[in-house]
Enzyme design. Structure first.
Site, PDB file in Angstrom:
ATOM      1  N   LYS A 156       0.994  -1.790   0.138  1.00  0.00           N
ATOM      2  CA  LYS A 156      -0.242  -0.028   0.368  1.00  0.00           C
ATOM      3  C   LYS A 156       1.428   1.429   0.137  1.00  0.00           C
ATOM      4  CE  LYS A 156      -2.258  -0.704   4.040  1.00  0.00           C
ATOM      5  NZ  LYS A 156      -1.564  -2.218   4.311  1.00  0.00           N
TER       6      LYS A 156
ATOM      7  N   ARG B 243      14.210  -5.779  13.140  1.00  0.00           N
ATOM      8  CA  ARG B 243      13.608  -4.313  13.626  1.00  0.00           C
ATOM      9  C   ARG B 243      12.539  -5.507  14.529  1.00  0.00           C
ATOM     10  NH1 ARG B 243       9.638  -0.848   9.923  1.00  0.00           N
ATOM     11  NH2 ARG B 243       8.862  -0.659  11.909  1.00  0.00           N
TER      12      ARG B 243
ATOM     13  N   ARG C 199      -0.338  -8.943  13.856  1.00  0.00           N
ATOM     14  CA  ARG C 199      -0.854  -7.322  13.070  1.00  0.00           C
ATOM     15  C   ARG C 199      -1.616  -8.233  12.270  1.00  0.00           C
ATOM     16  NH1 ARG C 199       4.386  -4.417  10.524  1.00  0.00           N
ATOM     17  NH2 ARG C 199       3.089  -3.700   9.172  1.00  0.00           N
TER      18      ARG C 199
ATOM     19  N   ARG D 180      12.145  -9.219   6.429  1.00  0.00           N
ATOM     20  CA  ARG D 180      13.890  -7.913   5.963  1.00  0.00           C
ATOM     21  C   ARG D 180      14.211  -7.651   6.582  1.00  0.00           C
ATOM     22  NH1 ARG D 180       8.120  -3.817   6.452  1.00  0.00           N
ATOM     23  NH2 ARG D 180       7.539  -4.362   5.441  1.00  0.00           N
TER      24      ARG D 180
ATOM     25  N   ARG E 107     -10.817   1.851   9.234  1.00  0.00           N
ATOM     26  CA  ARG E 107      -9.994   0.769   9.455  1.00  0.00           C
ATOM     27  C   ARG E 107     -10.906  -0.432   9.919  1.00  0.00           C
ATOM     28  NH1 ARG E 107      -3.752  -0.670  12.806  1.00  0.00           N
ATOM     29  NH2 ARG E 107      -2.308   0.469  10.532  1.00  0.00           N
TER      30      ARG E 107
END
Length: 225
Positions: free
Chosen positions: A23, A170, A181, A137, A98
């Site tokens: 997004k 992270r 999430r 990542r 949301r």
């Protein structure tokens, strides 16, 4: 709806999809090309707090108390941004709404401005792909170089290609956090999509494709003067 408002704000878009669906990437590319403002709720809240606007002060009080920022504050911040010169030619909402009540409040706010959402672009990405995209990542802190151990791995596992220094991940990108999430996302996604589907606004895009392919399919919903 006022014809002048429609003419000025050519693109009135919501990007929807799970974390890691692209997004933010697509919003940034298209906002620049179509001179629309990219409205990310997190960025807008931080800006309002930093600039000490009335709404920013109210948001900071909520955050300092460990409470969620209320919908009326978020909607107010979005209203202020949409009315700014940067959004004259259109806006892209990323990360909001949301919930259905938020979507309803957004509709009322836009209606008061003689405007409305034009397209809700749903980037469809499987949970397994999201987990690999985010939990893979790796970053070289000093340079900002990024890798992904699944899709763009370093030459030596865990080491920066240029310096050989260790790569870091992270905490927010750990698999456990990503799964949480996704759980949060799925708790509201179906209801919110149904709300916009009933209005005929949802445009489904396969977000598993390459960035340039997704971009090509998304841009057909954007207009230029």
């Amino acid at each position: 709806m006022s014809s002048s408002t429609v003419r000025e704000q050519l693109n009135r878009i919501i990007f929807f999809g799970p974390p890691g669906s692209g997004k933010g990437t697509q919003s940034a590319i298209l906002a620049k090309e179509y001179e629309a403002c990219h409205l990310s709720t997190g960025d807008m809240l931080r800006d309002a707090v930093r600039n000490q606007t009335d709404l920013g002060k109210r948001a900071k009080a909520k955050m300092d108390a460990g409470e969620l920022v209320s919908d009326d504050i978020v909607i107010g911040i979005i209203r202020d941004n949409i009315g700014s010169p940067a959004c004259k030619k259109g806006f892209i909402l990323d990360g909001f709404p949301r919930t259905v009540p938020q979507a309803e409040a957004l509709d009322i706010m836009l209606s008061d401005r003689q405007s409305r959402v034009e397209h809700v672009i749903n980037l469809d990405v499987k949970d397994e792909s999201v987990i690999r995209r985010i939990s893979g990542r790796l970053t070289h802190a000093a340079s900002g170089r990024t890798y992904n151990k699944f899709f763009k791995p370093p030459q030596v596992p865990g080491k920066d290609d240029v310096t050989g220094e260790p790569l870091t991940q992270r905490h927010d990108d750990s698999e456990e956090v990503v799964k949480n999430r996704l759980k949060t996302y799925h708790s509201y996604a179906d209801k919110l999509l149904a709300y916009y589907q009933n209005k005929g606004l949802v445009r489904n895009i396969d977000g598993e494709q390459q960035i340039n392919v997704v971009n090509e399919q998304v841009r057909k919903y954007f207009r230029k003067e």
